[in-house]
Design a protein around this motif. Structure first.
Motif, PDB file in Angstrom:
ATOM      1  N   SER A  16      -3.136  -0.857   4.362  1.00  0.00           N
ATOM      2  CA  SER A  16      -3.141   0.031   5.518  1.00  0.00           C
ATOM      3  C   SER A  16      -4.449  -0.170   6.259  1.00  0.00           C
ATOM      4  O   SER A  16      -5.334  -0.876   5.784  1.00  0.00           O
ATOM      5  CB  SER A  16      -3.009   1.493   5.084  1.00  0.00           C
ATOM      6  OG  SER A  16      -4.244   1.985   4.583  1.00  0.00           O
ATOM      7  N   SER A  18      -6.273   2.505   6.954  1.00  0.00           N
ATOM      8  CA  SER A  18      -7.008   3.743   6.703  1.00  0.00           C
ATOM      9  C   SER A  18      -8.269   3.444   5.898  1.00  0.00           C
ATOM     10  O   SER A  18      -8.448   2.342   5.383  1.00  0.00           O
ATOM     11  CB  SER A  18      -6.137   4.744   5.949  1.00  0.00           C
ATOM     12  OG  SER A  18      -6.112   4.426   4.574  1.00  0.00           O
ATOM     13  N   LYS A  20      -8.888   4.361   3.033  1.00  0.00           N
ATOM     14  CA  LYS A  20      -8.529   4.121   1.636  1.00  0.00           C
ATOM     15  C   LYS A  20      -7.642   2.895   1.464  1.00  0.00           C
ATOM     16  O   LYS A  20      -7.173   2.609   0.372  1.00  0.00           O
ATOM     17  CB  LYS A  20      -7.853   5.357   1.051  1.00  0.00           C
ATOM     18  CG  LYS A  20      -8.797   6.545   0.963  1.00  0.00           C
ATOM     19  CD  LYS A  20      -8.159   7.689   0.242  1.00  0.00           C
ATOM     20  CE  LYS A  20      -9.164   8.825   0.124  1.00  0.00           C
ATOM     21  NZ  LYS A  20      -8.699   9.886  -0.728  1.00  0.00           N
ATOM     22  N   GLY A  21      -7.410   2.146   2.555  1.00  0.00           N
ATOM     23  CA  GLY A  21      -6.622   0.932   2.467  1.00  0.00           C
ATOM     24  C   GLY A  21      -7.337  -0.099   1.598  1.00  0.00           C
ATOM     25  O   GLY A  21      -8.539  -0.011   1.348  1.00  0.00           O
ATOM     26  N   ASP A  48      -3.403   3.825  -1.574  1.00  0.00           N
ATOM     27  CA  ASP A  48      -2.982   4.032  -0.191  1.00  0.00           C
ATOM     28  C   ASP A  48      -2.045   2.909   0.247  1.00  0.00           C
ATOM     29  O   ASP A  48      -2.368   1.731   0.099  1.00  0.00           O
ATOM     30  CB  ASP A  48      -4.219   4.077   0.717  1.00  0.00           C
ATOM     31  CG  ASP A  48      -3.861   4.465   2.126  1.00  0.00           C
ATOM     32  OD1 ASP A  48      -3.391   5.604   2.319  1.00  0.00           O
ATOM     33  OD2 ASP A  48      -4.032   3.630   3.036  1.00  0.00           O
ATOM     34  N   TRP A  49      -0.880   3.273   0.780  1.00  0.00           N
ATOM     35  CA  TRP A  49       0.094   2.283   1.217  1.00  0.00           C
ATOM     36  C   TRP A  49       0.723   2.739   2.515  1.00  0.00           C
ATOM     37  O   TRP A  49       1.126   3.889   2.643  1.00  0.00           O
ATOM     38  CB  TRP A  49       1.169   2.074   0.155  1.00  0.00           C
ATOM     39  CG  TRP A  49       2.039   0.888   0.452  1.00  0.00           C
ATOM     40  CD1 TRP A  49       3.251   0.884   1.074  1.00  0.00           C
ATOM     41  CD2 TRP A  49       1.720  -0.480   0.183  1.00  0.00           C
ATOM     42  NE1 TRP A  49       3.712  -0.401   1.197  1.00  0.00           N
ATOM     43  CE2 TRP A  49       2.785  -1.259   0.657  1.00  0.00           C
ATOM     44  CE3 TRP A  49       0.638  -1.114  -0.404  1.00  0.00           C
ATOM     45  CZ2 TRP A  49       2.816  -2.646   0.557  1.00  0.00           C
ATOM     46  CZ3 TRP A  49       0.669  -2.496  -0.510  1.00  0.00           C
ATOM     47  CH2 TRP A  49       1.747  -3.245  -0.042  1.00  0.00           C
ATOM     48  N   SER A  50       0.847   1.835   3.465  1.00  0.00           N
ATOM     49  CA  SER A  50       1.429   2.141   4.766  1.00  0.00           C
ATOM     50  C   SER A  50       2.688   1.310   4.985  1.00  0.00           C
ATOM     51  O   SER A  50       2.642   0.078   4.926  1.00  0.00           O
ATOM     52  CB  SER A  50       0.411   1.840   5.864  1.00  0.00           C
ATOM     53  OG  SER A  50       1.036   1.775   7.132  1.00  0.00           O
TER      54      SER A  50
END
Length: 168
Positions: A16, A18, A20-21, A48-50
């Motif tokens: 991601s 972000s 936290k990516g 974290d995953w998008s």
């Protein structure tokens, strides 16, 4: 005899964008054409995953869990292969963040490798070509400016490349 530092172009795919990516793939290509790509198995605290990021890079988390290298191994290989070379990235702030996160996951100093902007590599290449062509030093900047502006415009207009499957 020591080898001269080579230009290396580095790119990451990430879970991601972000804070936290985390990096999920690292790939590079040397100016010689030698290339490597490594899928990275997420470290235990990388959660974290998008879905939007996955739609771009097309690498499911399950693929990383199954086929990815442990982050520490990918970090060590990256450091071993790239130390002493001139590293460039098209998005050095993002790629630098992923590089730092990867190195830290491997217990390595986060600043062990430094990225420069690909624009610097372009400027160096144009300057070298003008010098090799015998263009006088006082003329190089005048000539280089429009060339670099055109290259930058073309790069902005180009569709970014993303892998559909990891390089072998």
């Amino acid at each position: 005899m020591a080898c001269r530092p080579l230009a290396v172009f580095l790119d990451f795919e990430a879970s991601s964008l972000s804070k936290k990516g985390f990096p999920i793939e690292v790939a590079w290509v040397f100016e010689t054409g030698e290339e490597e790509s490594h899928l990275i198995r997420p470290a235990a605290d990388w959660t974290d995953w998008s879905a939007a990021a996955q739609a771009v890079h097309r690498i499911p988390r399950e693929t990383l869990e199954r086929d990815g290298e442990p982050a520490a191994e990918a970090a060590r290989r990256t450091l071993d292969a790239l130390s002493g070379h001139r590293l460039y990235a098209s998005a050095p702030s993002w790629d630098g963040q992923w590089l730092s996160r990867l190195l830290r996951a491997g217990g390595l100093p986060r600043h062990a490798l430094r990225l420069r902007d690909t624009e610097e590599a372009r400027a160096e290449a144009v300057a070298a070509a003008l010098e090799a062509a015998g263009v006088a030093p006082e003329e190089r900047e005048r000539i280089a400016g429009p060339i670099l502006e055109d290259v930058q415009r073309r790069a902005k207009d180009a569709e970014p490349a993303h892998t559909t499957e990891p390089m072998k």
